[in-house]
Design a protein around this motif. Sequence first.
Motif, short mmCIF file in Angstrom:
data_model
loop_
_atom_site.label_atom_id
_atom_site.label_comp_id
_atom_site.label_asym_id
_atom_site.label_seq_id
_atom_site.Cartn_x
_atom_site.Cartn_y
_atom_site.Cartn_z
N UNK A 219 40.46 45.95 39.22
CA UNK A 219 39.63 45.18 40.15
C UNK A 219 40.15 43.76 40.24
N UNK B 222 33.95 51.18 42.47
CA UNK B 222 33.61 49.81 42.13
C UNK B 222 32.24 49.64 41.55
N UNK C 241 28.28 34.73 32.52
CA UNK C 241 28.10 34.46 33.93
C UNK C 241 28.76 33.16 34.32
N UNK D 230 29.27 41.69 41.04
CA UNK D 230 29.34 41.80 39.59
C UNK D 230 30.64 42.44 39.13
N UNK D 231 31.16 43.38 39.93
CA UNK D 231 32.35 44.07 39.45
C UNK D 231 33.55 43.16 39.37
N UNK E 278 24.39 31.53 43.88
CA UNK E 278 25.25 31.89 42.77
C UNK E 278 24.70 33.11 42.06
N UNK E 279 23.39 33.11 41.80
CA UNK E 279 22.79 34.27 41.13
C UNK E 279 22.90 35.51 42.00
N UNK F 197 32.19 49.70 37.75
CA UNK F 197 32.87 48.68 36.97
C UNK F 197 31.89 47.56 36.65
N UNK F 198 31.80 47.22 35.39
CA UNK F 198 30.88 46.16 34.98
C UNK F 198 31.65 45.01 34.40
N UNK F 199 31.22 43.82 34.72
CA UNK F 199 31.92 42.65 34.20
C UNK F 199 31.57 42.46 32.73
N UNK G 20 33.26 39.88 38.63
CA UNK G 20 32.85 38.59 38.11
C UNK G 20 33.83 38.02 37.10
N UNK H 11 26.35 36.75 41.88
CA UNK H 11 26.60 37.39 40.57
C UNK H 11 26.09 38.82 40.58
#
Lengths: 256, 465
Positions: free
Chosen positions: A97, A192, A201, B155-156, B147-148, A195-197, B158, B151
């Motif tokens: 990604x 996609x 944050x 998210x993928x 921004x939130x 997929x997790x970050x 981030x 996010x």
Amino acid sequence: MPLSNNKVADDGTACEANTPEEGKTMVDSLIKVVACHRHLASCVGGSTDSPHLRQELRQTRERAQKLTLSCRQHLTSRLRDKGLPEAERKDAELLWVAFSSSLELFYADMCKVFNMGNNFSLANTCALVQTGMQGDTHEVAARALSLPDLQHEGTGAQSDSVERQELSQLEQEMTQVDRTIEDMELKVNVLRWTVEARGPQNGELVSTDSASLTLMAGDEEAPGGTAERSQIFMIMVICGVAAVAVGISLSVIFLA
Amino acid sequence: MTIRNVHDCGQRHRPRVACLKKVEALVLEMQDPTSGVKSQTQRLVITTIPHALTGEDVVAWIAKRFNVDAAEGCAIGTMMVAFGYIYPLRDHKRLILKSDASLYRFQTPYFWPAQQWPVEDTDYAIYLAKRNIRKNGVLELHEQEQYNNLHKWLNHKWDFIVMQAKEQYRAGKERKKPDRVVFDCQERAYWVVHRPPPGSVSAMDLGLLRLIDPNQEESETSDYFRRIIIFTEQCIMRPRVKSSVSLGANPWLTDDPAYWDLNSLTIDNPTRMRVERWTFSFGELLSDPRGRDGFRLFLKKEFSSENLAFWEACEAVKWGTASTIHEKAQQIYKTFLARGAPRWINIDGKTMEVTVRGLKHPHRYVLDAAQTHIYMLMKKDKYGRYLKSPVYMDYQRRATDPEAHNFTETQLAQNAKNRRPSLSPIILRQQEEEQQAKLEASGPVDLTQVMSKLDKRNMLKEGQK
């Protein structure tokens, strides 16, 4: 990790990375190069536009292309490997990604540079927009190319035909990147939404560089100069008070 | 991957693209060292940055170039600032050109507005992340919200966004201090134009998306002519009455909610325009809930409020959910149509027969005939009387005449800051339902009760005799 099975045809360049760490390093370098390329691209057409800048752009692009090729090979081979354990697959997907997003940013920047290159020819320097930039971008390009210093070859002048040649080459590279993005989409199936970050944050503070912030903040207040001067005055007052305190304590110690 | 097919729905054919090209040509003309705009240096504490322009210089140059007066030049300059070709160095959130000594600078071509590349959310996320990394908590409220939101939706990517933000920040640090300041100003100005804070008018607002390309030639098939015919018929059908009574302050220009308050459903003194509108036709009176309230009051005095109640009940059947039709129809029959019903309406025998027969198998339009009959009855008889009645005269007397606004600039800015969303429609619906329930509970004039009261009075009188 041993060499993965050669299901993917070799693209001719040497397959450098086999370990996941090396893959991550490559993707990180690609992100760095794309960031530097963006900084360089923002100067095109402005007051610091020069043949040197175009050359730096070209060199940055070449490096990005090389990194793209090796990243693509590495990631495609890893993701098509059916026997990959789950955790490593997740890592590879995250990298994928990141890789495709940086390619997209790179493609957008290349489009903009191409467009601006068409509109702003270096032959006509008085048409360049006076943006307020003064310095050069050697350090940024050096960072992109991971060189301690940047050597500039040739003279500063660049003729019209050379420019046009460069632009056509840029166009070719753009189509190449476009095709790479599409190929990546087709060959590898990464969903996609799965997929997790991983990271936080906000990202931690890189440094408390408030210098340019104060310069800009000082700009905002109505008489900007006097605000800055009042800040300096306050600092001097505090220093004076501190000096007096030190003097008093010394005299107390002396007398006691 | 971001979806790259730009479904711009013909936006690239809108006149704005031509406008941007013209402004770009103008900006390039301004760069000329001999005939362009004079540039000065901006002095900050330790550094000086060249290529700053004063507002009055820009206005004077534009006025001379186009041979117009200063106000027009200022307007053109404001347009350039609003599009993002020139950005203010102080007060960066207000995109106007002030024709005084306030400083401006040209935006670098990389950040010029372009129609062919939409402004990506990924870039905005990277920009906000960069600012957050530099100094935590510097984002404004609307930026924090976006921004939130980003996010959540991006998210993928981030990790990539945060890393790219850090790399861009580090690459920026390689440059010299004044260039860093200039680049920060440029980027900030770019995002003020393309993600404006709420409550400001954005020049990049393209308006409603069009589903077709307006410059495409349309083939004249029969379908095309059919649509044209329908369109013109509808135009002719519309009531052409227009009144030119004053409307008060325009809420979209002055951010003054008085217009909404004056025209709400529960106001005591409706505006003059609204009261006049009830005289145009009976349909107008009934379609305005406030008008209907007034009419209901009048009918109550005349002891014929069952007509309006019946009409409203029929509307409820027509517009209500299919599951409640049967129940509502039965209720209506019991209340209005049956022999000896408490609120018996006066319709002729044939209609009554048809309706009762239909009620055996009720559907949505079973009461249509009766409703039309009652509607015509009210229109021919009661409506005329209502317009001459003291109730209506009272409304006319109490009608308010809102004046145009005379807000000053600062008051306008204050109004913009105080903008709040109105009541949620859910709450409004609840209020409506409460009012409905109250109306029903307050006891409609029940004919049997009235008759019984009259009987009692007669008996008393006879008793007295």
